[in-house]
Each structure stands twice: as C-alpha cells, then as structure tokens.
Enzyme design. Structure first.
Site, PDB file in Angstrom:
ATOM      1  N   CYS A 191     -60.414  18.145  42.635  1.00  0.00           N
ATOM      2  CA  CYS A 191     -59.579  19.083  43.388  1.00  0.00           C
ATOM      3  C   CYS A 191     -59.671  18.867  44.898  1.00  0.00           C
ATOM      4  O   CYS A 191     -58.936  19.515  45.647  1.00  0.00           O
ATOM      5  CB  CYS A 191     -59.961  20.513  43.042  1.00  0.00           C
ATOM      6  SG  CYS A 191     -59.858  20.839  41.284  1.00  0.00           S
TER       7      CYS A 191
ATOM      8  N   HIS B  87     -58.117  25.037  48.544  1.00  0.00           N
ATOM      9  CA  HIS B  87     -57.802  24.698  47.156  1.00  0.00           C
ATOM     10  C   HIS B  87     -57.709  25.997  46.350  1.00  0.00           C
ATOM     11  O   HIS B  87     -58.518  26.893  46.512  1.00  0.00           O
ATOM     12  CB  HIS B  87     -58.895  23.784  46.592  1.00  0.00           C
ATOM     13  CG  HIS B  87     -58.818  23.611  45.117  1.00  0.00           C
ATOM     14  ND1 HIS B  87     -57.639  23.296  44.489  1.00  0.00           N
ATOM     15  CD2 HIS B  87     -59.757  23.728  44.139  1.00  0.00           C
ATOM     16  CE1 HIS B  87     -57.856  23.227  43.181  1.00  0.00           C
ATOM     17  NE2 HIS B  87     -59.133  23.483  42.949  1.00  0.00           N
TER      18      HIS B  87
ATOM     19  N   ASN C   9     -54.881  26.771  38.840  1.00  0.00           N
ATOM     20  CA  ASN C   9     -55.541  25.651  39.519  1.00  0.00           C
ATOM     21  C   ASN C   9     -54.808  24.359  39.162  1.00  0.00           C
ATOM     22  O   ASN C   9     -54.846  23.929  38.014  1.00  0.00           O
ATOM     23  CB  ASN C   9     -57.007  25.602  39.065  1.00  0.00           C
ATOM     24  CG  ASN C   9     -57.782  24.459  39.702  1.00  0.00           C
ATOM     25  OD1 ASN C   9     -57.208  23.556  40.297  1.00  0.00           O
ATOM     26  ND2 ASN C   9     -59.095  24.499  39.553  1.00  0.00           N
TER      27      ASN C   9
END
Ligand code: ACO
Length: 328
Positions: free
Chosen positions: A111, A252, A282
């Site tokens: 990520c 993020h 996500n």
C-alpha cells in the site's frame, strides 16, 4: 529540475459490494464495519476486468488530461500487489493497452506503492532528463481476498488511479521531500504465501487457501499509525515545513481509525485530510492517487498547495512525500 503532476485519471469497477452484501456472506454487521473501519462499500472487478484493464483506463484518462498523446510518455511504472499474472509484468499489458513502447516496470511496495513510484519516477525523470513519466497504482484485491474470512473480506476493494509526471523547473511544483522505508522482519503480518518460489502454487496450497491475503490486523494497525507518523514527520522536516504548512494530508486509505490517529498525532485536522475510504475500502497502491485525483477533480486542490501523502503496507513498507501541487 523537478517533476510535477500534469494530469490524472481514475478507474473503478461499476460493481459495488456493500456492507449489507457482506452481512449475507459472513458473520459481520454494517455497524461493526463502519465503526471499526469507516468503510461502507467497495468496488469489485467483474469477470473480464483485471488490474491491467483498470490501469489502462486510468492511464488513458491521465495522458489525455495532461494534454498529451501516448507517444510522449517516456516511462511507465505500475505499482501493484495484485499483478495481471506472474510473467510478464503488468506494465507490459498496460503499455500495450495504452499504445506505449517506452520502458515499463512493476513496483510492489504494497500500500506504500504510490509513494514509492512517485519517488522513483521523479528520480528517473530528473536524472534521465525525461519529459513525461506515467505512474499508475492499480489493484484487484478482490482476486486474492477470501470472502469467507470476515477479518479481511470487509477491508479491500478494486481500483486504479494514474498520474502523469512532467518536467518542471527547479523552483516549480513537484516533489520537495520524501522518506521510504521497509521493516522486513514484520513480513509475516500481511502476506499471501503461495504462488512464489518459496511455496509454488499447487493443489495443496490452493486447498489450504494460501493464495489468499492473510493479516494480523491489530499489529498492522499499531505499526501503521507509528510508521505514518514517523515517516511523515521526517518528510516534513526534510521539506523544511511543519504540519501547519500542509494544505492537504493524503493518507493511504486502510482504516479511518488509522487515518484519524495518524492525522491527530501529526496535528493535521480532519478538514485538511482527504478521506474516501467509505466508498472504496482499501485499494492498496491505488488509494492515494485515487483520493488525490478525486480532490483535484472536485476543485479542492489548488496550484501551490503543499500536499503530504503517506502510505504503509505489506513488507511492512512505508513511504511519505511532500509535493507542491500544480502544473509547470
Ligand atoms: N465483523 C465482525 N466482527 C469482526 C470482524 C468483522 N468483519 N472482523 C473481526 N471481527 C471480530 C474479531 O474476531 C474479534 O472478535 P473476538 O474479540 O471475539 O476475537 C473482534 O472483532 C475484534 O477484532 P480486532 O482484530 O481486535 O478488531 P480491530 O479493531 O483491530 O479491527 C481491523 C480489525 C479492521 C482489521 C483493524 O485491525 C485494521 O484495520 N488493521 C489494519 C489493516 C491495514 O491497515 N492493512 C493495511 C495494509 S493492506 C496492504 O498492504 C494490502
């Protein structure tokens, strides 16, 4: 010389997976998911959609938005943890779909992938005297998600977002400071164990579900907050600015509680923090360029804004960048 963001584009699948849909599949509830993660729905790739098809759509929009044609792109980087297939790299498919013949490579930093590719793309543009570098973060995490595991299946979604970096003068917009890191001693906290050289795919690995993502959620959470705060703080210091100077914090999008904890410790208020996790979950390497592109499209970002972006993920990797927004 610097590298500024000259254009951007996004691609999300049409198909929505809501918390109510997940209630029907696993022992969970909308209340639990919203309270513990902030997520209400995510997008899921349909058959025929893949990491590369989403990346091509986002990349084509970004090239057009930058006022360019594909032949102007000097380099393509695709950040992804869910590649099109093991060989060749995803960039081969994406480059072909976009009509590119320039160099391309994939970058897997989980990520934190977009922060990494922003640093790498800028460095290659500046060192190599390139004019335009196409960065894409693209993921189809639904393809490695176990939809019987309530610990992970509520979290992830599919998306792609792209940004064109273009050469900009020394005092122009672009990347001002960065910090990248990885603590590989924590590699087991977030993993897909099968399908590589250590555990090649076999009937046994498939039967054991080892091709699915597994995560030690609480420990990832704890480390994520610490990594974002430390990395962002180091990056602000390198840029010679403080949190008060930051126009927008683009973290993020993994869990709204991680975002709020990190922003709180950095001293950045919610009004200056970009959040869209409620609609996408996500999306790993796509999450930061997606939230940035949405904010740029709806007019929240202005030329000259100082943007602090910060990601963390499997590895455990982390990466932060201070970016001055605007075209050269
Ligand atoms: N619905 C209902 N209950 C659930 C669910 C669910 N979907 N998932 C877990 N629970 C239960 C657990 O089983 C546990 O029950 P127990 O107490 O009976 O054992 C209870 O809820 C609490 O579980 P925790 O894991 O302590 O919950 P937590 O508040 O930590 O939230 C979460 C879990 C959302 C996973 C959180 O830890 C998190 O967000 N971690 C970070 C994830 C992340 O950021 N990943 C980033 C990188 S991803 C990448 O790089 C691809």
């Amino acid at each position: 010389m610097r590298a500024c963001v000259a254009g951007w584009g996004t691609a999300v699948p049409e198909e929505r997976l809501t918390n109510a849909d997940l209630e029907a599949r696993v022992d969970t509830s909308d209340v639990w998911i919203v309270e513990r993660t902030g997520i209400r729905e995510r997008r899921i790739a349909r058959p025929g959609e893949s990491t590369a098809t989403l990346a091509v759509e986002a990349g084509a929009t970004a090239i057009k938005h930058a006022g360019l044609t594909p032949d102007a792109i000097d380099l393509l980087i695709v950040a992804t943890a869910t590649p099109e297939q093991p060989i060749p790299h995803t960039g081969a498919f994406v480059g072909d779909g976009l009509g590119l013949r320039c160099g391309s490579f994939d970058l897997n930093a989980g990520c934190a992938g977009f922060a990494y590719e922003l640093v790498v793309g800028t460095s290659m543009l500046v060192a190599g005297g390139l004019q335009h570098v196409l960065l894409i973060g693209a993921e189809t995490l639904s393809r490695i998600t176990d939809f019987t595991d309530r610990n992970t299946c509520v979290l992830f979604g599919d998306a792609a977002a792209a940004m064109v970096l273009s050469a900009s003068p020394d005092d122009g917009p672009g990347l001002l400071a960065w910090d990248l890191g990885c603590d590989g001693s924590a590699a087991d906290l977030l993993r897909v164990t099968a399908g590589g050289s250590r555990h090649p795919a076999s009937a046994a690995t498939v039967a054991a579900g080892d091709h699915y993502i597994k995560m030690v959620g609480q420990e990832v959470f704890r480390r994520a907050v610490r990594a974002v705060v430390e990395s962002a703080t180091a990056t602000l210091a390198r840029a010679g600015i403080t949190a008060a100077d930051v126009s927008w914090f683009a973290p993020h999008q993994a869990n709204v509680r991680i975002i709020d904890a990190a922003a709180g410790r950095l001293g950045i208020p919610r009004e200056r923090t970009l959040v869209n996790i409620e609609r996408y979950g996500n999306t790993s390497a796509a999450s930061i360029p997606l939230v940035l592109a949405e904010a740029a499209d709806d007019g929240r970002l202005s030329d000259g804004d100082l943007i602090l972006l910060s990601g963390f993920g499997a590895g455990m990797t982390w990466g932060s960048v201070v970016l001055r927004w605007g075209r050269a």
